[in-house]
Each structure stands twice: as C-alpha cells, then as structure tokens.
Design a protein around this motif. Structure first.
Motif, short mmCIF file in Angstrom:
data_model
loop_
_atom_site.label_atom_id
_atom_site.label_comp_id
_atom_site.label_asym_id
_atom_site.label_seq_id
_atom_site.Cartn_x
_atom_site.Cartn_y
_atom_site.Cartn_z
N LEU A 1 -5.86 -8.16 -8.04
CA LEU A 1 -4.82 -8.94 -8.71
C LEU A 1 -3.48 -8.22 -8.63
O LEU A 1 -2.44 -8.85 -8.36
CB LEU A 1 -5.22 -9.17 -10.18
N ALA A 2 -3.49 -6.91 -8.84
CA ALA A 2 -2.24 -6.14 -8.72
C ALA A 2 -1.66 -6.29 -7.33
O ALA A 2 -0.46 -6.51 -7.16
CB ALA A 2 -2.51 -4.66 -9.03
N ARG A 3 -2.52 -6.16 -6.31
CA ARG A 3 -2.04 -6.29 -4.92
C ARG A 3 -1.44 -7.67 -4.68
O ARG A 3 -0.38 -7.81 -4.07
CB ARG A 3 -3.19 -6.07 -3.95
N LEU A 4 -2.12 -8.71 -5.17
CA LEU A 4 -1.61 -10.06 -4.96
C LEU A 4 -0.24 -10.23 -5.61
O LEU A 4 0.71 -10.74 -5.00
CB LEU A 4 -2.59 -11.09 -5.55
N GLU A 5 -0.12 -9.78 -6.86
CA GLU A 5 1.17 -9.92 -7.57
C GLU A 5 2.26 -9.17 -6.82
O GLU A 5 3.38 -9.67 -6.65
CB GLU A 5 1.04 -9.42 -9.00
N LEU A 6 1.95 -7.94 -6.39
CA LEU A 6 2.97 -7.15 -5.70
C LEU A 6 3.31 -7.75 -4.34
O LEU A 6 4.48 -7.74 -3.93
CB LEU A 6 2.50 -5.70 -5.54
N GLU A 7 2.33 -8.32 -3.66
CA GLU A 7 2.63 -8.96 -2.37
C GLU A 7 3.57 -10.14 -2.57
O GLU A 7 4.54 -10.31 -1.82
CB GLU A 7 1.34 -9.44 -1.70
N VAL A 8 3.31 -10.93 -3.59
CA VAL A 8 4.17 -12.09 -3.83
C VAL A 8 5.57 -11.63 -4.28
O VAL A 8 6.59 -12.14 -3.79
CB VAL A 8 3.53 -13.05 -4.86
N VAL A 9 5.60 -10.65 -5.17
CA VAL A 9 6.89 -10.17 -5.67
C VAL A 9 7.73 -9.53 -4.56
O VAL A 9 8.86 -9.93 -4.30
CB VAL A 9 6.69 -9.16 -6.83
N GLU B 1 0.83 -1.22 0.00
CA GLU B 1 0.00 0.00 0.00
C GLU B 1 0.86 1.25 0.00
O GLU B 1 0.58 2.22 -0.71
CB GLU B 1 -0.94 0.01 1.21
N GLU B 2 1.93 1.23 0.81
CA GLU B 2 2.79 2.41 0.88
C GLU B 2 3.53 2.64 -0.43
O GLU B 2 3.68 3.77 -0.89
CB GLU B 2 3.79 2.27 2.05
N LEU B 3 3.98 1.58 -1.09
CA LEU B 3 4.67 1.75 -2.37
C LEU B 3 3.69 2.24 -3.44
O LEU B 3 4.05 3.06 -4.29
CB LEU B 3 5.37 0.45 -2.79
N LEU B 4 2.44 1.76 -3.39
CA LEU B 4 1.43 2.26 -4.32
C LEU B 4 1.22 3.76 -4.11
O LEU B 4 1.14 4.54 -5.05
CB LEU B 4 0.10 1.52 -4.12
N ARG B 5 1.12 4.16 -2.83
CA ARG B 5 0.92 5.58 -2.52
C ARG B 5 2.12 6.42 -2.98
O ARG B 5 1.96 7.42 -3.67
CB ARG B 5 0.77 5.77 -0.99
N TYR B 6 3.31 5.97 -2.60
CA TYR B 6 4.52 6.76 -2.81
C TYR B 6 4.87 6.88 -4.30
O TYR B 6 5.28 7.92 -4.77
CB TYR B 6 5.65 6.06 -2.05
N LEU B 7 4.67 5.82 -5.05
CA LEU B 7 5.10 5.82 -6.46
C LEU B 7 3.99 6.26 -7.40
O LEU B 7 4.25 6.85 -8.45
CB LEU B 7 5.59 4.43 -6.86
N ASN B 8 2.76 5.97 -7.08
CA ASN B 8 1.61 6.38 -7.89
C ASN B 8 1.94 6.50 -9.39
O ASN B 8 2.01 7.59 -9.95
CB ASN B 8 1.05 7.70 -7.37
#
Lengths: 64, 390
Positions: B344-352, B266-273
C-alpha cells in the motif's frame, strides 16, 4: 532451475509476486504465496532469483 | 546520535562510523545499557530473519529507545514473537496482498488528484504536509480500515504524540489509551453494523471467537498509525529531497512510465529510510555473526538507515540516483516483521511521485532548507511542515 517455496515460513509480503508474477501468486484468504511453476523457463530465472533475495522470510530457495 | 549540519538526508556520522571494518559494535543508550549496533546490510538481513532474536520489549536486555510506558506498550503484533505474532498478523494479510492493493490504484489516484486540485485552488505558499502529505495516506487508510476521516484531527494528533521520542511516557500512554478507546468504540460499531472494510473483517473474527475485541482494537490502532504516519513523511521528505536534487526531480516530471516511477520509489525509500530509530531486538540464544558473538539476553539495534548506505550493496550510497536498482533496501525491515503495509505504501508513493511534479511542474520550496523543521525528535523521520509555492 527448480524453485521451492516453504508456505509455513511465508509472511505474505507479496515481494515474490512483485518480482516474478508468472511464477508466484498469493492465496485470496491470507495472502500466503503459492508457486505457479516450480520449473520456470530461463527468461524468468533472474526474476525468480530476485524474488528469493527479497523474500523477507527466506521462504524461497532456488536450485540451479 | 545527531545528523550532521547541512546533511538532513544522511544518517548520523556517528552511527555510520566503522561500518566497513566493524558491522557490529557496542553502543551506549540513554539508560546506560550497551546493546549491539548493527550497521552492515548483510548482517542486518541475517539477524532480522533469525528466529533466535525476539521483538518482545518485555524481555530483559531489549534495547528500548525511550523509557517504557507506565502501562506497558501493547501495539499489537509488531512487539510479539511467533507463533502469537503470526497468528494475529495472518488475520490482516489478505487486504495487503499485491493484487488487492493494486486494485486500489484508481481510488488512490482520485484522492491525490482531488487534493492537488484543492491545493492549487488555495493560497500560496501552502504547507505541503497539511495540504497533501498527511491527507493522502490518512484518506486511504480510513477508506481501507473503515475509519471516519472526519476524525482525522483526533487520530493524527494522538499518533504523532505516540511516535514522538521526547514526549513524556505519561503523554504517550495517555495518547495510546485514547486511540485504543476510540478503536474499541469503532469495533463496537462494526460488530453492530459491519461494512466491507478491514475493521469489519476483524469484527467478524471477534464474533467467530478467533480474536478478542481488545486484540482487534489494538490491531486497528497499529494499522491506523502505521498507515498514515510513515507514508506522510515519505511524501513530504521525498518531495524536499527531490526539490534539492532538481536533476532527479526532472526524471519524475518527464516520465509517464510506471516502471521508472516504481524504481524511483525504491530509491527514495532506500535514501530516506524514515524509520531512523533502527529495528530493535534481543537475542534469545548466543548468535555468532561477522566474527562477533551476541550473547543470549543482549540487545541488538539494526540501523536500517545505515544499512541502506552500505557501499558493499549500493555503490556511491550517498548519491540519490532514481535510476539505480535499489530494491534490496531494508527500509521496510526484513524477516517476519517486515512492514505489512508495504504494498500500500508503494502504491501511494507511486501515485504521488508520479502525479504531483507533473501536475505542478513549478513546485518549489517557499523557504530556505535551513529553516525547514525536521523531525529529529520522532521515531519516524520527516518534516513538520514544508512551505511550498508554484
């Protein structure tokens, strides 16, 4: 706490399920949210308020 | 508007100017038009959830980021209003329901592990974009949609042309025609030999008369582009941001707690947008907000990258802090158009993010930050390549 969910507004984002899985679920056929418990216990109140905050369709309202 | 030199992760200073005192102000676009730029987090949420704003680029006053394609753009429901938007979107919401997406975790984990194995077995330095960031979401979305991954060279190059801001309108149009034709042919296959993938589900609706084959193909184009471009950029840019913030990277490297990783996402999504072009709308009626009056027919640009740095919501907004509660970010937008594929994006990013740095603890940049080619010219921000070694 009394929870209302307007399924006509819902866009099936599932944010409410992530926030409060005991209180919200999604329909199998189209992902539209369903309310599992409209009077959740106090220990779930914060999660439900958060669900209302992140719902992109403003489909969840909470009466304290 | 340009980002400041040496600050590749921060929104352009010009876009952030006056956010506190003036969360709505006029800006001038490439075509001379002067839509509203909305920078306040609260004002963005309010407007994006307001049915009096339209997403239809054919309406006069719509603040287009680029000259319109000669054939008119037609990337399905993201550029439509309700009720037509809702009719089409609801046909593809079921596969993105939280529990269905979470059930894909083992498959995504297998893809991520396999690509890391291959990268580690290959030469150093490697380009993380080509070896990892692009293949992960491409493989996942191909599997979900039922698109043959062997065609990835084709659809990746067409997608990147479509989202390139400085591509000529004719180039974008040709790329979009090519992808439409490709998806239309694929839809033909699914009509003949349906599988259990998302495109076959759409083919079933075409057969039932709920959807035209053209509409189905356009939805396929939208899901294919959105399904790999955005996540690929989050993976590569996110890795670069973490390499530049070693204390934050250490948090991910040292945890196997899924809740910590989910919060970091969530923080990387916020910070990088990475969707740094803003959400674009046009007012259908007069709308009073924050002491201003948006008139019917005026364009509105919601700068969600700036909204995610609003100190009223996120204290010390320019600090990357994986332990903060960033869940109110607007990186996926807000309102009825909020990103369909976010689970789906969250799942992929969590796994990565939960796997890559633990498996490759010595991962580091194989060049200087100044030499990394950033996608300043794309409607999705990121890096074109990321040389890494370990």
């Amino acid at each position: 706490m009394k929870v209302n969910l307007d399924q006509d507004k819902c866009v099936a984002s599932g944010q409410c399920v992530v926030a409060a899985m005991e209180v919200f679920d999604q329909r199998d056929e189209d992902g539209i949210a369903v309310l599992l418990n409209d009077s959740p216990p106090a220990d779930q109140a914060d999660d439900v308020r958060h669900a209302a905050t992140v719902c992109p369709a403003l489909a969840i309202t909470v009466e304290e | 508007m340009a980002r400041a030199a040496g600050c590749p992760f921060d929104p352009p200073p010009e876009a952030r100017a006056g956010q506190q005192e003036d969360p709505l102000r006029r800006v001038r676009l490439w075509d001379g038009s002067t839509p509203w730029l909305v920078t306040g987090h609260a004002e963005q949420r309010t407007l994006l959830a307001d049915p009096r704003v339209s997403s239809d680029p054919d309406r006069p006053g719509y603040p287009s980021s680029v000259p319109r394609d000669p054939g008119g753009s037609s990337i399905s429901f993201i550029l439509m209003d309700d009720p037509e938007h809702a009719r089409l979107r609801r046909m593809v919401t079921a596969p993105f329901a939280i529990k269905r997406v979470r059930a894909l975790r083992p498959a995504v984990q297998k893809i991520v592990d396999g690509l890391i194995d291959d990268m580690l077995a290959g030469p150093k330095p490697a380009d993380l974009v080509e070896a990892f960031a692009l293949p992960v979401p491409s493989l996942v979305i191909c599997e979900l949609l039922g698109v043959p991954y062997t065609d990835h060279g084709f659809f990746q190059s067409k997608s990147s042309t479509i989202i390139k801001r400085d591509a000529a309108p004719e180039q974008r149009f040709a790329a979009s025609q090519a992808l439409s034709a490709y998806l239309d042919a694929l839809m033909g296959d699914k009509l003949d030999r349906p599988g259990d993938d998302l495109l076959s589900g759409l083919a079933e609706r075409v057969r039932a008369g709920e959807l035209t084959r053209g509409e189905a193909a356009q939805m396929g184009v939208l899901l294919l582009i959105a399904g790999h471009e955005t996540t690929a950029n989050m993976i590569a840019l996110g890795t670069l941001a973490l390499l530049e913030h070693p204390d934050q990277l250490a948090i991910l490297r040292e945890t196997d707690d899924r809740a910590v990783v989910a919060s970091a996402v969530e923080e990387l999504l916020r910070y990088l947008n990475i969707t740094h072009n803003g959400r674009r709308r046009v007012a259908l009626e007069d709308i009073a907000i924050a002491g201003r009056l948006i008139r019917a027919g005026e364009g509105v640009i919601l700068a969600n990258d700036v909204g995610n740095r609003d100190p009223r919501v996120f204290p010390e907004p320019d600090r990357l802090d994986l332990r903060r509660d960033a869940r109110r970010h607007v990186a996926f937008g807000f309102g009825v158009h909020q990103c369909l594929g976010q689970p789906l994006a969250r799942l992929e990013l969590e796994v990565v993010y939960g796997t890559l740095y633990r498996r490759v603890p010595t991962l580091r940049l194989a060049t200087e930050l100044e030499r990394v080619p950033f996608k300043h010219d794309g409607s999705v921000y990121g890096v074109y390549e990321l040389p890494v070694t370990w």
